[in-house]
Write a protein that holds these residues in place. Structure first.
Motif, PDB file in Angstrom:
ATOM      1  N   UNK A  93       7.560  -5.942   1.896  1.00  0.00           N
ATOM      2  CA  UNK A  93       6.285  -6.434   2.436  1.00  0.00           C
ATOM      3  C   UNK A  93       6.427  -6.782   3.920  1.00  0.00           C
ATOM      4  N   UNK A  94       7.540  -7.445   4.266  1.00  0.00           N
ATOM      5  CA  UNK A  94       7.766  -7.780   5.675  1.00  0.00           C
ATOM      6  C   UNK A  94       7.941  -6.554   6.537  1.00  0.00           C
ATOM      7  N   UNK A  95       8.732  -5.565   6.046  1.00  0.00           N
ATOM      8  CA  UNK A  95       8.919  -4.332   6.814  1.00  0.00           C
ATOM      9  C   UNK A  95       7.617  -3.556   6.948  1.00  0.00           C
ATOM     10  N   UNK A  96       6.796  -3.557   5.888  1.00  0.00           N
ATOM     11  CA  UNK A  96       5.513  -2.852   5.970  1.00  0.00           C
ATOM     12  C   UNK A  96       4.601  -3.509   7.008  1.00  0.00           C
ATOM     13  N   UNK A  97       4.598  -4.851   7.034  1.00  0.00           N
ATOM     14  CA  UNK A  97       3.811  -5.545   8.060  1.00  0.00           C
ATOM     15  C   UNK A  97       4.286  -5.167   9.458  1.00  0.00           C
ATOM     16  N   UNK A  98       5.613  -5.070   9.624  1.00  0.00           N
ATOM     17  CA  UNK A  98       6.153  -4.640  10.923  1.00  0.00           C
ATOM     18  C   UNK A  98       5.714  -3.230  11.259  1.00  0.00           C
ATOM     19  N   UNK A 249       0.485   1.382   6.296  1.00  0.00           N
ATOM     20  CA  UNK A 249       0.696   0.908   4.927  1.00  0.00           C
ATOM     21  C   UNK A 249       1.263   2.005   4.035  1.00  0.00           C
ATOM     22  N   UNK A 250       0.914   3.241   4.293  1.00  0.00           N
ATOM     23  CA  UNK A 250       1.293   4.326   3.386  1.00  0.00           C
ATOM     24  C   UNK A 250       2.414   5.204   3.926  1.00  0.00           C
ATOM     25  N   UNK A 251       3.039   4.828   5.030  1.00  0.00           N
ATOM     26  CA  UNK A 251       4.094   5.676   5.588  1.00  0.00           C
ATOM     27  C   UNK A 251       5.261   5.754   4.600  1.00  0.00           C
ATOM     28  N   UNK A 252       5.752   6.963   4.394  1.00  0.00           N
ATOM     29  CA  UNK A 252       6.838   7.168   3.433  1.00  0.00           C
ATOM     30  C   UNK A 252       7.831   8.216   3.915  1.00  0.00           C
ATOM     31  N   UNK A 253       7.292   9.356   4.364  1.00  0.00           N
ATOM     32  CA  UNK A 253       8.147  10.510   4.635  1.00  0.00           C
ATOM     33  C   UNK A 253       9.233  10.204   5.661  1.00  0.00           C
ATOM     34  N   UNK A 287       6.636   0.213 -10.917  1.00  0.00           N
ATOM     35  CA  UNK A 287       6.145   0.985  -9.759  1.00  0.00           C
ATOM     36  C   UNK A 287       4.623   1.085  -9.769  1.00  0.00           C
ATOM     37  N   UNK A 288       4.032   1.173 -10.966  1.00  0.00           N
ATOM     38  CA  UNK A 288       2.565   1.217 -11.051  1.00  0.00           C
ATOM     39  C   UNK A 288       1.952  -0.079 -10.546  1.00  0.00           C
ATOM     40  N   UNK A 289       2.603  -1.215 -10.846  1.00  0.00           N
ATOM     41  CA  UNK A 289       2.113  -2.498 -10.315  1.00  0.00           C
ATOM     42  C   UNK A 289       2.204  -2.528  -8.796  1.00  0.00           C
ATOM     43  N   UNK A 290       3.278  -1.958  -8.240  1.00  0.00           N
ATOM     44  CA  UNK A 290       3.393  -1.870  -6.782  1.00  0.00           C
ATOM     45  C   UNK A 290       2.282  -1.013  -6.196  1.00  0.00           C
ATOM     46  N   UNK A 291       1.966   0.103  -6.871  1.00  0.00           N
ATOM     47  CA  UNK A 291       0.887   0.969  -6.393  1.00  0.00           C
ATOM     48  C   UNK A 291      -0.452   0.248  -6.419  1.00  0.00           C
ATOM     49  N   UNK A 292      -0.677  -0.578  -7.433  1.00  0.00           N
ATOM     50  CA  UNK A 292      -1.930  -1.339  -7.505  1.00  0.00           C
ATOM     51  C   UNK A 292      -2.027  -2.321  -6.337  1.00  0.00           C
ATOM     52  N   UNK A 296      -4.846  -2.248  -3.517  1.00  0.00           N
ATOM     53  CA  UNK A 296      -5.688  -3.408  -3.242  1.00  0.00           C
ATOM     54  C   UNK A 296      -5.710  -3.755  -1.758  1.00  0.00           C
ATOM     55  N   UNK A 297      -4.549  -3.660  -1.116  1.00  0.00           N
ATOM     56  CA  UNK A 297      -4.495  -3.950   0.323  1.00  0.00           C
ATOM     57  C   UNK A 297      -5.307  -2.920   1.105  1.00  0.00           C
ATOM     58  N   UNK A 298      -5.184  -1.645   0.729  1.00  0.00           N
ATOM     59  CA  UNK A 298      -5.941  -0.598   1.425  1.00  0.00           C
ATOM     60  C   UNK A 298      -7.446  -0.796   1.238  1.00  0.00           C
ATOM     61  N   UNK A 299      -7.868  -1.161   0.027  1.00  0.00           N
ATOM     62  CA  UNK A 299      -9.289  -1.429  -0.198  1.00  0.00           C
ATOM     63  C   UNK A 299      -9.769  -2.621   0.622  1.00  0.00           C
ATOM     64  N   UNK A 300      -8.941  -3.654   0.721  1.00  0.00           N
ATOM     65  CA  UNK A 300      -9.316  -4.819   1.525  1.00  0.00           C
ATOM     66  C   UNK A 300      -9.467  -4.444   2.992  1.00  0.00           C
ATOM     67  N   UNK A 301      -8.539  -3.605   3.480  1.00  0.00           N
ATOM     68  CA  UNK A 301      -8.641  -3.156   4.878  1.00  0.00           C
ATOM     69  C   UNK A 301      -9.899  -2.325   5.086  1.00  0.00           C
ATOM     70  N   UNK A 302     -10.219  -1.476   4.119  1.00  0.00           N
ATOM     71  CA  UNK A 302     -11.430  -0.656   4.236  1.00  0.00           C
ATOM     72  C   UNK A 302     -12.686  -1.525   4.240  1.00  0.00           C
ATOM     73  N   UNK A 303     -12.698  -2.550   3.382  1.00  0.00           N
ATOM     74  CA  UNK A 303     -13.839  -3.471   3.362  1.00  0.00           C
ATOM     75  C   UNK A 303     -13.963  -4.218   4.686  1.00  0.00           C
ATOM     76  N   UNK A 304     -12.805  -4.640   5.230  1.00  0.00           N
ATOM     77  CA  UNK A 304     -12.821  -5.322   6.524  1.00  0.00           C
ATOM     78  C   UNK A 304     -13.319  -4.385   7.618  1.00  0.00           C
TER      79      UNK A 304
END
Length: 317
Positions: A93-98, A249-253, A287-292, A296-304
């Motif tokens: 979570x901290x690295x993703x925020x960074x 938030x979704x960077x992976x590759x 992993x499914x809980x992590x995806x949820x 949720x964070x992406x939906x919150x950002x979209x709403x914002x």
């Protein structure tokens, strides 16, 4: 006019108005049903390919499902409690925020500078094409290419060695303090071209009258940029910021190809954490809980984004 006749005319007018409204509602109903028939194939595809997998993923996050074992025992909030108590999740979570901060700040600054530089430069099309070129490459290919650039015997160390009396063999992706800045630099190299193009489109759509009026009044270029260009460009900047936040938030590759050192955590993001739990540890429900959580964070950002976009539009008008 006779009051009785006046009352009859008003009654006929109300009846006529009611009939018109009824016909309009019937016409809109026919149009809606017709549109629904044309949209039915697309709605079925969206439901089958998007909505059902999302709902199934949410269900998995409340179970103990394991691949090839068929376990689907209901577990309640167990996976989420385990998620919040995991030290690796906190690190991810901290690295993703960074990453989100870096993916907004650096590409936006570089893209805005390039857009202002190339806005009226002769031969700008060539420069813009060259800078946008990395965007069309697959992130995995970019990660592999820069992996060899950052290698101890790679191109970067060879270039730095030309300015040093000693051979440079720095392991950019293997030293704890260097791996994150090195991957962020690669991310900026690939993403600033798209930011530049979006901001160039925003600059081209700005009204000329306020800019020319400010110049005729003797405003300096910095004053024109700060008080005229930047406020008018706010809707485009907001769109770029939101896209960059979602990309962060979704960077992976890049993280997986260039710094897949889990569980050493230096480049562990939420997306990498989810992939490792699912495909390396076979912990699919977790992993499914992590995806949820990520969804949720992406939906919150979209709403914002929707709220901020409406507010910025009102300010610009």
């Amino acid at each position: 006019m006779n009051p009785l006749m006046q009352h009859d005319q008003q009654l006929l007018a109300r009846i006529g108005l009611a009939q018109i409204k009824a016909r309009e509602r019937a016409r809109q109903g026919r149009q809606f049903r017709l549109a629904l028939r044309f949209m039915a194939p697309a709605l079925l595809l969206v439901t089958a390919l998007l909505l059902l997998p999302v709902l199934y993923n949410i269900w998995l996050s409340f179970t103990q499902w394991q691949l090839f074992e068929g376990r689907d025992d209901f577990a309640g909030w167990q996976n989420y409690r385990q998620l919040w108590s995991s030290p690796y999740f906190d690190e991810a979570l901290g690295n993703t925020a960074l990453w989100v901060l870096a993916s907004v700040l650096f590409p936006l600054t570089a893209g805005l500078g390039l857009a202002l530089l190339f806005r009226q430069m002769p031969g700008q099309e060539w420069f813009k094409s060259i800078i946008f070129l990395p965007r069309i490459l697959a992130p995995t290919a970019v990660g592999v290419m820069w992996y060899y650039v950052y290698a101890p015997q790679g191109m970067l160390n060879q270039v730095l060695g030309q300015f040093s009396s000693m051979p440079v063999e720095t392991g950019w992706l293997f030293e704890e303090q260097l791996v994150t800045p090195a991957i962020i630099l690669t991310f900026v190299w690939q993403s600033c071209g798209l930011v530049m193009v979006l901001l160039l489109l925003g600059l081209a759509a700005l009204p000329r009258d306020p800019l020319e009026a400010a110049r005729m009044d003797g405003a300096r270029p910095w004053q024109v940029f700060r008080h005229i260009t930047l406020p008018l460009l706010a809707p485009t900047l907001l769109m770029v910021v939101i896209l960059s936040v979602l990309a962060g938030f979704t960077v992976f590759d890049l993280l997986w190809v260039m710094g897949a050192n889990y569980p050493q955590q230096r480049t562990l993001s939420l997306a990498v954490f989810m992939y490792f739990e699912a495909f390396q540890k076979n912990n699919w429900a977790f992993a499914a809980a992590t995806a949820v959580v990520i969804g949720g964070v992406v939906l919150a950002v979209t709403w914002l984004q929707t709220l901020l976009q409406a507010r910025v539009d009102r300010m610009v008008r």
